[in-house]
Write a protein that holds these residues in place. Structure first.
Motif, PDB file in Angstrom:
ATOM      1  N   VAL A   1     -11.363  -5.176  26.029  1.00 36.46           N
ATOM      2  CA  VAL A   1     -11.649  -3.744  26.172  1.00 36.46           C
ATOM      3  C   VAL A   1     -13.009  -3.401  25.564  1.00 36.46           C
ATOM      4  CG1 VAL A   1     -10.866  -1.429  25.577  1.00 36.46           C
ATOM      5  CG2 VAL A   1      -9.194  -3.186  26.198  1.00 36.46           C
ATOM      6  N   VAL A   2     -13.323  -3.999  24.413  1.00 36.98           N
ATOM      7  CA  VAL A   2     -14.622  -3.745  23.776  1.00 36.98           C
ATOM      8  C   VAL A   2     -15.765  -4.158  24.702  1.00 36.98           C
ATOM      9  CG1 VAL A   2     -16.148  -4.467  21.888  1.00 36.98           C
ATOM     10  CG2 VAL A   2     -13.764  -3.871  21.414  1.00 36.98           C
ATOM     11  N   GLU A   3     -15.568  -5.228  25.457  1.00 36.66           N
ATOM     12  CA  GLU A   3     -16.594  -5.687  26.381  1.00 36.66           C
ATOM     13  C   GLU A   3     -16.908  -4.629  27.441  1.00 36.66           C
ATOM     14  OE1 GLU A   3     -19.493  -8.111  27.795  1.00 36.66           O
ATOM     15  OE2 GLU A   3     -18.293  -8.409  25.973  1.00 36.66           O
ATOM     16  N   CYS A   4     -15.913  -3.810  27.775  1.00 36.70           N
ATOM     17  CA  CYS A   4     -16.122  -2.750  28.779  1.00 36.70           C
ATOM     18  C   CYS A   4     -17.059  -1.658  28.273  1.00 36.70           C
ATOM     19  CB  CYS A   4     -14.787  -2.129  29.176  1.00 36.70           C
ATOM     20  SG  CYS A   4     -13.711  -3.241  30.098  1.00 36.70           S
ATOM     21  N   LEU A   5     -17.247  -1.583  26.953  1.00 41.42           N
ATOM     22  CA  LEU A   5     -18.186  -0.597  26.415  1.00 41.42           C
ATOM     23  C   LEU A   5     -19.627  -0.921  26.797  1.00 41.42           C
ATOM     24  CD1 LEU A   5     -16.730  -0.148  22.816  1.00 41.42           C
ATOM     25  CD2 LEU A   5     -16.479   1.411  24.753  1.00 41.42           C
ATOM     26  N   ASN A   6     -19.871  -2.148  27.254  1.00 40.17           N
ATOM     27  CA  ASN A   6     -21.213  -2.549  27.671  1.00 40.17           C
ATOM     28  C   ASN A   6     -21.461  -2.301  29.161  1.00 40.17           C
ATOM     29  OD1 ASN A   6     -21.861  -3.605  25.063  1.00 40.17           O
ATOM     30  ND2 ASN A   6     -20.675  -5.439  25.547  1.00 40.17           N
ATOM     31  N   GLY A   7     -20.454  -1.798  29.871  1.00 37.32           N
ATOM     32  CA  GLY A   7     -20.572  -1.611  31.314  1.00 37.32           C
ATOM     33  C   GLY A   7     -21.571  -0.535  31.688  1.00 37.32           C
ATOM     34  N   GLU A   8     -22.024  -0.597  32.941  1.00 36.40           N
ATOM     35  CA  GLU A   8     -22.979   0.393  33.444  1.00 36.40           C
ATOM     36  C   GLU A   8     -22.296   1.695  33.835  1.00 36.40           C
ATOM     37  OE1 GLU A   8     -25.158  -1.324  36.633  1.00 36.40           O
ATOM     38  OE2 GLU A   8     -26.048  -2.914  35.415  1.00 36.40           O
ATOM     39  N   ASP A   9     -21.044   1.616  34.269  1.00 31.57           N
ATOM     40  CA  ASP A   9     -20.312   2.799  34.725  1.00 31.57           C
ATOM     41  C   ASP A   9     -19.868   3.624  33.522  1.00 31.57           C
ATOM     42  OD1 ASP A   9     -18.443   4.640  35.728  1.00 31.57           O
ATOM     43  OD2 ASP A   9     -17.986   3.327  37.430  1.00 31.57           O
ATOM     44  N   ILE A  10     -20.354   4.860  33.441  1.00 32.83           N
ATOM     45  CA  ILE A  10     -20.077   5.701  32.281  1.00 32.83           C
ATOM     46  C   ILE A  10     -18.596   6.062  32.191  1.00 32.83           C
ATOM     47  CG2 ILE A  10     -20.582   7.844  33.507  1.00 32.83           C
ATOM     48  CD1 ILE A  10     -21.415   7.066  29.831  1.00 32.83           C
ATOM     49  N   THR A  11     -17.922   6.204  33.349  1.00 32.63           N
ATOM     50  CA  THR A  11     -16.497   6.553  33.325  1.00 32.63           C
ATOM     51  C   THR A  11     -15.672   5.415  32.736  1.00 32.63           C
ATOM     52  OG1 THR A  11     -16.215   5.745  35.595  1.00 32.63           O
ATOM     53  CG2 THR A  11     -16.696   8.076  35.311  1.00 32.63           C
ATOM     54  N   ILE A  12     -16.079   4.187  32.995  1.00 30.92           N
ATOM     55  CA  ILE A  12     -15.387   3.026  32.420  1.00 30.92           C
ATOM     56  C   ILE A  12     -15.610   2.977  30.921  1.00 30.92           C
ATOM     57  CG2 ILE A  12     -15.400   0.495  32.328  1.00 30.92           C
ATOM     58  CD1 ILE A  12     -15.774   0.473  35.316  1.00 30.92           C
ATOM     59  N   ARG A  13     -16.817   3.292  30.496  1.00 35.02           N
ATOM     60  CA  ARG A  13     -17.098   3.288  29.053  1.00 35.02           C
ATOM     61  C   ARG A  13     -16.270   4.342  28.321  1.00 35.02           C
ATOM     62  NH1 ARG A  13     -23.320   3.784  28.234  1.00 35.02           N
ATOM     63  NH2 ARG A  13     -23.475   4.219  30.451  1.00 35.02           N
ATOM     64  N   TYR A  14     -16.161   5.523  28.914  1.00 35.77           N
ATOM     65  CA  TYR A  14     -15.344   6.574  28.295  1.00 35.77           C
ATOM     66  C   TYR A  14     -13.877   6.149  28.215  1.00 35.77           C
ATOM     67  CZ  TYR A  14     -18.801  10.346  27.944  1.00 35.77           C
ATOM     68  OH  TYR A  14     -19.871  11.136  27.575  1.00 35.77           O
ATOM     69  N   ARG A  15     -13.366   5.570  29.305  1.00 39.69           N
ATOM     70  CA  ARG A  15     -11.974   5.141  29.320  1.00 39.69           C
ATOM     71  C   ARG A  15     -11.733   4.015  28.304  1.00 39.69           C
ATOM     72  NH1 ARG A  15      -7.541   7.422  30.138  1.00 39.69           N
ATOM     73  NH2 ARG A  15      -8.396   8.404  32.020  1.00 39.69           N
ATOM     74  N   ALA A  16     -12.670   3.068  28.216  1.00 38.22           N
ATOM     75  CA  ALA A  16     -12.548   1.981  27.249  1.00 38.22           C
ATOM     76  C   ALA A  16     -12.617   2.511  25.817  1.00 38.22           C
ATOM     77  CB  ALA A  16     -13.646   0.945  27.483  1.00 38.22           C
ATOM     78  N   LEU A  17     -13.473   3.499  25.589  1.00 36.85           N
ATOM     79  CA  LEU A  17     -13.595   4.096  24.260  1.00 36.85           C
ATOM     80  C   LEU A  17     -12.286   4.746  23.839  1.00 36.85           C
ATOM     81  CD1 LEU A  17     -15.342   4.950  21.844  1.00 36.85           C
ATOM     82  CD2 LEU A  17     -16.083   6.932  23.173  1.00 36.85           C
ATOM     83  N   GLU A  18     -11.672   5.474  24.739  1.00 45.67           N
ATOM     84  CA  GLU A  18     -10.390   6.113  24.432  1.00 45.67           C
ATOM     85  C   GLU A  18      -9.320   5.076  24.125  1.00 45.67           C
ATOM     86  OE1 GLU A  18      -7.219   9.210  26.562  1.00 45.67           O
ATOM     87  OE2 GLU A  18      -9.149   8.762  27.517  1.00 45.67           O
ATOM     88  N   LEU A  19      -9.356   3.974  24.856  1.00 48.08           N
ATOM     89  CA  LEU A  19      -8.361   2.921  24.667  1.00 48.08           C
ATOM     90  C   LEU A  19      -8.572   2.174  23.357  1.00 48.08           C
ATOM     91  CD1 LEU A  19      -5.972   1.509  26.046  1.00 48.08           C
ATOM     92  CD2 LEU A  19      -7.594  -0.020  27.148  1.00 48.08           C
ATOM     93  N   ILE A  20      -9.809   1.835  23.046  1.00 45.76           N
ATOM     94  CA  ILE A  20     -10.097   1.041  21.855  1.00 45.76           C
ATOM     95  C   ILE A  20      -9.776   1.813  20.588  1.00 45.76           C
ATOM     96  CG2 ILE A  20     -12.516   1.681  21.507  1.00 45.76           C
ATOM     97  CD1 ILE A  20     -11.111  -1.869  21.291  1.00 45.76           C
ATOM     98  N   VAL A  21      -9.956   3.136  20.637  1.00 53.56           N
ATOM     99  CA  VAL A  21      -9.626   3.959  19.478  1.00 53.56           C
ATOM    100  C   VAL A  21      -8.119   3.929  19.211  1.00 53.56           C
ATOM    101  CG1 VAL A  21      -9.506   6.356  18.686  1.00 53.56           C
ATOM    102  CG2 VAL A  21     -11.638   5.465  19.631  1.00 53.56           C
ATOM    103  N   GLY A  22      -7.330   3.842  20.276  1.00 55.49           N
ATOM    104  CA  GLY A  22      -5.886   3.793  20.109  1.00 55.49           C
ATOM    105  C   GLY A  22      -5.374   2.472  19.586  1.00 55.49           C
ATOM    106  N   MET A  23      -6.219   1.436  19.553  1.00 56.65           N
ATOM    107  CA  MET A  23      -5.812   0.120  19.067  1.00 56.65           C
ATOM    108  C   MET A  23      -6.020  -0.051  17.565  1.00 56.65           C
ATOM    109  SD  MET A  23      -7.406  -2.359  21.998  1.00 56.65           S
ATOM    110  CE  MET A  23      -6.858  -2.307  23.706  1.00 56.65           C
ATOM    111  N   VAL A  24      -6.552   0.958  16.909  1.00 58.24           N
ATOM    112  CA  VAL A  24      -6.932   0.832  15.500  1.00 58.24           C
ATOM    113  C   VAL A  24      -5.706   0.721  14.600  1.00 58.24           C
ATOM    114  CG1 VAL A  24      -7.952   2.111  13.573  1.00 58.24           C
ATOM    115  CG2 VAL A  24      -9.147   1.988  15.755  1.00 58.24           C
TER     116      VAL A  24
END
Length: 489
Positions: free
Chosen positions: A346-369
C-alpha cells in the motif's frame, strides 16, 4: 367546380412537396451549426423560428423532420417544452418510421411536468397491443423514460399482460419497465410481484437477466424484503453462465449476507469457485466486494480474497489498482490485522502518478497504524510531504497529525519523537502554512500533558521563536497562519 377542386388539391400537394424539398433536414442543421461558430446562437434561433413555422404544416413528414431537429437542439441544452404537443402528434402517426421519431423525442424531452403527457396514455395502450413487436418495444422504451404516477397506474395492467407474451423481446422489455412503474406507483408491487418472479424461470436467458436486474434493483432499497428469495438466487448463482447476471446476483447476496449470517457459510463454495475460475475482472471484484462486506468471519475465503485484492493493487491498470485499495479498505473495517501484512504494498501506491490512488492509499495506510509501526509509517509519510506540493501535501500533513493524536495519543510511546515530527512539519511548511492552528494545539497539548518531555518541548519552542523565517512568515496573516504556532510557543 370539379376542376377547381382538383386544381386546388394539386396545388396543395405541390406546396407540401415543395415544403418537404426545401426544408432543412437534421444533417443540414448540424452542418449549419458547425459552419456558424462565430454566431451560433443567432443561427440556432433562426432555425428555431423555421421549425416553429414547419410545425404549422399539415404534412406529417415536415413535422417529423422538425421534431428531429428539435430533439437534437434539446441535446445541446435548448428547451423544447413548447413543442410537446407536436411531439404527441408525431407519436400518433400511423407510419412506424415517423412515430419512432416522436417516441424518441418524448423520451428525450418529456418531464413529469409536461402538460400533454396525459394524452399519451391511449397511445401507449395502442402500441402495447400491436402485433408489431418493434412498435411495442418502442413504446416500452419511451415509457421507461417518461413514466409518471398516472401513467404507471393506468398502464401497469397492460405491461403485466406483456410478461406473458410469446416473444422474448417483449417479455424482456416488459420486465425492465416494471421497475420504473414500481418506483412511480409502489402499490403495484405486491399484486404484480409473483408475475415478475415467474420470469426468473423463463426459457430465454435475456428475460431471466432482465428479471434478475429488476429484482436486484428493488432489493437495493430494502434487502430484508427479499431474503426469502435467497434459495432461488442461489440456484441461479450455481447454474447461470452470463457474467453480467452473475454480477447482479452477487451484489444482491452482498446486501443479504449481513442480514442472515448463515447465508455467508452457504456462499463460500460457489463464490470460491467463481473467484478461482472467472477471467472477468468485473465479476471477480464483485465477489471480493461481497466477501469483504458480509463474509468477514469466513477466514478461508477472506484470505483468498485478500490475495486477489493484492493482485489488483499490484496491477499496472490504474482502475484495478484503485478497486484493489477500495476492497482492502472494506476488509480493514472488519479485520485490520489481515490487511496489516500488506503495508509495504500500500505504501508503494503513494508513489503512483494517479492522485486518486494516492489519496485512497493514504486513507488505507493511516488505518493500518498501531503502536509497533507508527514511527515507520509516519516516517514514510513525512518523506512524501517533502516530495509533494499543493493539496496532496496538505492532506499528508493532516493525516500525520490525525494519526498521531487519535484516541489521546494511544499509539505514541515516545513523545520526544512526536515533537521532532511536529518540528519537521513546521520546517517543511514554512511557506503557505495551513495547519498552524493544528500544529500549535499539538505542541501545547503534548508539552502540557507530558511532564517528562517539557524540557525538550521548551527547547523546541525556543527554536521556533528564534527562527527568522518563521517570524517573517507569521507576518503575512492573509496567506499563512504560522502565527498560531508562534502563539503556542
Amino acid at each position: 367546380i370539379f376542376f377547381r377542386r382538383s386544381r386546388a388539391m394539386n396545388l396543395q400537394t405541390a406546396n407540401m412537396a415543395a415544403a418537404t424539398f426545401f426544408q432543412k433536414n437534421l444533417a443540414d442543421l448540424v452542418k449549419g451549426i458547425r459552419g456558424h461558430k462565430k454566431n451560433e446562437k443567432e443561427y440556432i434561433q433562426k432555425c428555431l423560428n423555421e421549425i416553429k413555422e414547419e410545425f404549422k404544416s399539415s404534412d406529417c413528414r415536415v413535422k417529423c423532420i422538425a421534431v428531429q431537429k428539435c430533439t437534437y437542439l434539446a441535446m445541446l441544452g435548448y428547451d423544447m417544452e413548447w413543442a410537446a404537443f407536436h411531439v404527441v402528434e408525431v407519436m400518433a402517426d400511423q407510419n412506424f418510421q415517423h412515430k419512432r421519431i416522436g417516441y424518441l423525442a418524448a423520451a428525450q424531452s418529456f418531464t413529469p411536468n409536461t402538460d400533454v403527457i396525459a394524452l399519451t396514455t391511449n397511445l401507449f395502450k395502442k402500441e402495447m397491443s400491436s402485433n408489431n413487436q418493434f412498435e411495442t418495444g418502442m413504446a416500452l422504451n419511451c415509457l421507461s423514460n417518461v413514466c409518471t404516477t398516472d401513467l404507471a397506474r393506468d398502464l401497469v395492467s397492460d405491461v403485466i399482460a406483456l410478461l406473458a407474451s410469446s416473444r422474448a423481446y417483449i417479455r424482456k422489455k416488459g420486465v425492465l419497465v416494471m421497475f420504473k412503474i414500481f418506483l412511480q406507483f409502489p402499490d403495484a408491487l405486491r399484486p404484480s410481484f409473483p408475475r415478475l418472479k415467474e420470469k426468473l424461470d423463463d426459457s430465454d436467458p435475456s428475460v431471466v437477466a432482465a428479471a434478475v436486474n429488476t429484482i436486484c434493483e428493488l432489493a437495493r432499497k430494502n434487502p430484508g424484503n427479499y431474503l426469502g428469495m435467497a434459495p432461488t438466487f442461489f440456484k441461479l448463482l450455481t447454474s447461470i453462465q452470463n457474467n453480467w447476471t452473475l454480477i447482479k446476483i452477487v451484489k444482491l447476496f452482498g446486501s443479504l449476507t449481513p442480514l442472515e449470517p448463515r447465508l455467508a457459510k452457504k456462499l463460500v463454495d460457489p463464490l470460491t469457485n467463481i473467484i478461482n475460475t472467472t477471467p472477468a475482472k468485473s465479476l471477480l471484484y464483485e465477489c471480493l466486494n461481497t466477501v469483504s462486506h458480509g463474509m468477514a468471519k469466513q477466514t478461508g475465503i477472506l484470505k483468498l480474497s485478500l490475495d486477489k485484492l493484492k493482485m489488483f493493487v499490484e496491477d499496472r491498470d490504474q482502475n484495478l489498482r484503485y478497486l484493489g485499495l477500495l476492497g482492502l479498505h472494506h476488509v480493514m473495517m472488519h479485520n485490520s490485522k489481515l490487511v496489516a501484512d500488506m503495508r509495504e504494498t500500500v505504501v508503494e501506491c503513494l508513489n503512483g502518478e494517479d492522485i486518486t490512488i494516492r489519496y485512497r492509499a493514504l486513507e488505507l495506510i493511516v488505518g493500518m497504524v498501531n503502536k509497533k509501526n507508527i514511527q515507520g509509517i509516519v516516517g514514510k509519510l513525512c518523506e512524501h510531504v517533502l516530495r509533494n506540493e499543493g493539496d496532496y501535501k496538505h492532506e499528508l500533513i493532516t493525516k500525520i497529525i490525525e494519526t498521531c493524536s487519535q484516541s489521546n495519543f494511544e499509539y505514541i510511546s515516545n513523545f520526544e519523537w512526536y515533537l521532532r515530527v511536529l518540528m519537521d512539519l513546521v520546517q517543511c511548511e514554512i511557506k503557505n502554512v495551513r495547519h498552524g492552528k493544528q500544529l500549535g494545539d499539538q505542541f501545547m497539548d503534548v508539552i502540557i500533558r507530558v511532564k517528562a518531555i517539557r524540557d525538550f518541548g521548551i527547547r523546541c519552542m525556543c527554536t521556533i521563536l528564534a527562527s527568522s523565517d518563521i517570524l517573517m512568515e507569521s507576518l503575512d496573516i492573509e496567506r499563512s497562519n504560522m502565527y498560531e504556532v508562534l502563539s503556542a510557543a
